[in-house]
Design a protein around this motif. Sequence first.
Motif, PDB file in Angstrom:
ATOM      1  N   ASP A 186      28.657  45.106  24.475  1.00 31.94           N
ATOM      2  CA  ASP A 186      28.508  46.129  23.659  1.00 31.94           C
ATOM      3  C   ASP A 186      28.035  47.296  24.402  1.00 31.94           C
ATOM      4  O   ASP A 186      27.194  47.537  25.002  1.00 31.94           O
ATOM      5  N   SER A 187      28.942  48.381  24.005  1.00 37.83           N
ATOM      6  CA  SER A 187      28.574  49.665  24.794  1.00 37.83           C
ATOM      7  C   SER A 187      27.747  50.407  23.624  1.00 37.83           C
ATOM      8  O   SER A 187      28.212  50.796  22.483  1.00 37.83           O
ATOM      9  N   ILE A 188      26.689  50.831  23.978  1.00 40.51           N
ATOM     10  CA  ILE A 188      25.900  51.714  23.121  1.00 40.51           C
ATOM     11  C   ILE A 188      25.565  53.132  23.798  1.00 40.51           C
ATOM     12  O   ILE A 188      24.894  53.420  24.706  1.00 40.51           O
ATOM     13  N   GLU A 189      26.104  54.137  23.041  1.00 41.40           N
ATOM     14  CA  GLU A 189      26.005  55.492  23.272  1.00 41.40           C
ATOM     15  C   GLU A 189      24.691  56.158  23.054  1.00 41.40           C
ATOM     16  O   GLU A 189      24.233  56.280  21.860  1.00 41.40           O
ATOM     17  N   GLU A 190      24.169  56.738  24.049  1.00 46.50           N
ATOM     18  CA  GLU A 190      22.648  57.145  23.984  1.00 46.50           C
ATOM     19  C   GLU A 190      22.878  58.934  24.214  1.00 46.50           C
ATOM     20  O   GLU A 190      23.829  59.310  24.738  1.00 46.50           O
ATOM     21  N   ASP A 191      22.132  59.492  23.242  1.00 40.58           N
ATOM     22  CA  ASP A 191      21.893  60.964  23.258  1.00 40.58           C
ATOM     23  C   ASP A 191      20.717  61.417  23.879  1.00 40.58           C
ATOM     24  O   ASP A 191      19.593  61.021  23.661  1.00 40.58           O
ATOM     25  N   LEU A 192      20.770  61.765  25.116  1.00 42.19           N
ATOM     26  CA  LEU A 192      19.346  61.958  26.008  1.00 42.19           C
ATOM     27  C   LEU A 192      18.560  63.053  25.741  1.00 42.19           C
ATOM     28  O   LEU A 192      17.317  63.105  25.971  1.00 42.19           O
ATOM     29  N   SER A 193      19.082  63.903  24.889  1.00 42.38           N
ATOM     30  CA  SER A 193      18.327  64.913  24.224  1.00 42.38           C
ATOM     31  C   SER A 193      17.469  64.562  23.080  1.00 42.38           C
ATOM     32  O   SER A 193      16.686  65.262  22.602  1.00 42.38           O
ATOM     33  N   ASN A 194      17.923  63.183  22.717  1.00 40.24           N
ATOM     34  CA  ASN A 194      16.979  62.566  21.496  1.00 40.24           C
ATOM     35  C   ASN A 194      17.103  61.190  21.732  1.00 40.24           C
ATOM     36  O   ASN A 194      17.840  60.372  21.063  1.00 40.24           O
ATOM     37  N   LYS A 195      16.352  60.649  22.765  1.00 39.26           N
ATOM     38  CA  LYS A 195      16.392  59.153  23.131  1.00 39.26           C
ATOM     39  C   LYS A 195      16.105  58.227  21.970  1.00 39.26           C
ATOM     40  O   LYS A 195      14.931  58.636  21.308  1.00 39.26           O
ATOM     41  N   SER A 196      16.716  57.193  21.954  1.00 43.25           N
ATOM     42  CA  SER A 196      16.868  56.251  20.756  1.00 43.25           C
ATOM     43  C   SER A 196      15.542  55.448  21.143  1.00 43.25           C
ATOM     44  O   SER A 196      14.888  55.038  22.280  1.00 43.25           O
ATOM     45  N   PRO A 197      14.800  54.788  20.179  1.00 44.55           N
ATOM     46  CA  PRO A 197      13.690  53.948  20.197  1.00 44.55           C
ATOM     47  C   PRO A 197      14.270  52.819  21.167  1.00 44.55           C
ATOM     48  O   PRO A 197      13.595  52.000  21.794  1.00 44.55           O
ATOM     49  N   LYS A 221      12.811  56.178  31.048  1.00 43.42           N
ATOM     50  CA  LYS A 221      13.496  56.505  30.064  1.00 43.42           C
ATOM     51  C   LYS A 221      15.008  57.237  30.173  1.00 43.42           C
ATOM     52  O   LYS A 221      15.307  58.050  29.733  1.00 43.42           O
ATOM     53  N   LYS A 222      15.722  56.607  31.188  1.00 42.30           N
ATOM     54  CA  LYS A 222      17.021  56.887  31.467  1.00 42.30           C
ATOM     55  C   LYS A 222      17.823  55.626  31.140  1.00 42.30           C
ATOM     56  O   LYS A 222      17.666  54.595  31.135  1.00 42.30           O
ATOM     57  N   ILE A 223      19.169  56.300  31.349  1.00 43.80           N
ATOM     58  CA  ILE A 223      20.385  55.085  31.376  1.00 43.80           C
ATOM     59  C   ILE A 223      21.026  55.278  32.843  1.00 43.80           C
ATOM     60  O   ILE A 223      20.440  55.993  33.491  1.00 43.80           O
ATOM     61  N   PRO A 224      21.643  54.069  33.092  1.00 38.87           N
ATOM     62  CA  PRO A 224      22.201  53.080  32.246  1.00 38.87           C
ATOM     63  C   PRO A 224      20.920  51.862  32.116  1.00 38.87           C
ATOM     64  O   PRO A 224      20.092  51.820  32.927  1.00 38.87           O
ATOM     65  N   VAL A 225      21.056  51.237  31.291  1.00 38.59           N
ATOM     66  CA  VAL A 225      20.231  50.033  30.894  1.00 38.59           C
ATOM     67  C   VAL A 225      20.848  48.718  30.367  1.00 38.59           C
ATOM     68  O   VAL A 225      21.998  48.944  29.393  1.00 38.59           O
ATOM     69  N   LEU A 226      20.970  47.668  31.150  1.00 38.51           N
ATOM     70  CA  LEU A 226      22.028  46.464  30.815  1.00 38.51           C
ATOM     71  C   LEU A 226      20.885  45.375  30.068  1.00 38.51           C
ATOM     72  O   LEU A 226      19.672  45.254  30.568  1.00 38.51           O
ATOM     73  N   VAL A 227      21.294  45.115  28.949  1.00 37.69           N
ATOM     74  CA  VAL A 227      20.312  44.200  28.266  1.00 37.69           C
ATOM     75  C   VAL A 227      21.224  42.801  28.071  1.00 37.69           C
ATOM     76  O   VAL A 227      22.222  42.868  27.621  1.00 37.69           O
ATOM     77  N   HIS A 228      20.761  41.963  28.713  1.00 31.43           N
ATOM     78  CA  HIS A 228      21.293  40.494  28.603  1.00 31.43           C
ATOM     79  C   HIS A 228      20.279  39.614  27.975  1.00 31.43           C
ATOM     80  O   HIS A 228      19.104  39.138  28.635  1.00 31.43           O
ATOM     81  N   ASN A 229      20.798  39.000  26.882  1.00 33.37           N
ATOM     82  CA  ASN A 229      19.940  37.911  26.322  1.00 33.37           C
ATOM     83  C   ASN A 229      18.775  38.595  25.895  1.00 33.37           C
ATOM     84  O   ASN A 229      17.697  37.827  26.193  1.00 33.37           O
TER      85      ASN A 229
END
Length: 222
Positions: free
Chosen positions: A30-41, A51-59
């Motif tokens: 699943d690709s989740i687009e981030e807005d780096l000017s308003n970083k998501s929780p 506090k940067k992308i990319p971040v891979l979340v596996h299980n």
Amino acid sequence: MAEVKLLKTWSSHFALRVVWALKLKGVQFDSIEEDLSNKSPLLLQHNPVYKKIPVLVHNGRAISESLVILEYIDETWKQYPLLPDDPYESARARFWAKFSDDKVFPSIWGVFIKQGKEQEEAFAQVFENFSFLEEELKGKKFFGGEKIGYADLALGWIAERVFELEEIGVKVIEKEKFPLVSAWMQEFLKVPVIKESLPPHEKLVTKMRGIREKYLGAAHPE
């Protein structure tokens, strides 16, 4: 929902490495687009250090930093190996990946945002860096040999970005001086998984033009 999520932005070449790796291995995510000017929780939760992308979340477990993520992907999903089995060749692939981030990117960025003598100095650094890459590609189709590997994914942003740079008036590479690098770029972009994952060309050109104008304007205020 897939067990694999990727927090990214549409224009990040660091995130694009991860997209390419997952697709080469046939991993659904699943690709989740981030807005780096308003970083998501979610981003702040999974990468509280940088506090940067990319971040891979596996299980439910998060991995950050693109090159670290590439190695995690390669160790987790064994189909289509990215790193060679041979320890020496594997170390060399890691070396060129680090070279991409430590040497190549800063030099091209310097050409992109600078003018005059500073840009000339950045061009000299680019020339030296590309000379090393040209030498490494002798006798090879890709840095990984006959197929795309770890180093190719790390360096692939070059192939993806130089054409956009040319459109805004910044010519980074001359084919006559670096024929092997130029051929590698063409071959890399021909691979369907790579080609289909590229960000929208015109949208990226517009964004890059705006970034350059901002930097040059700040350097030479009216």
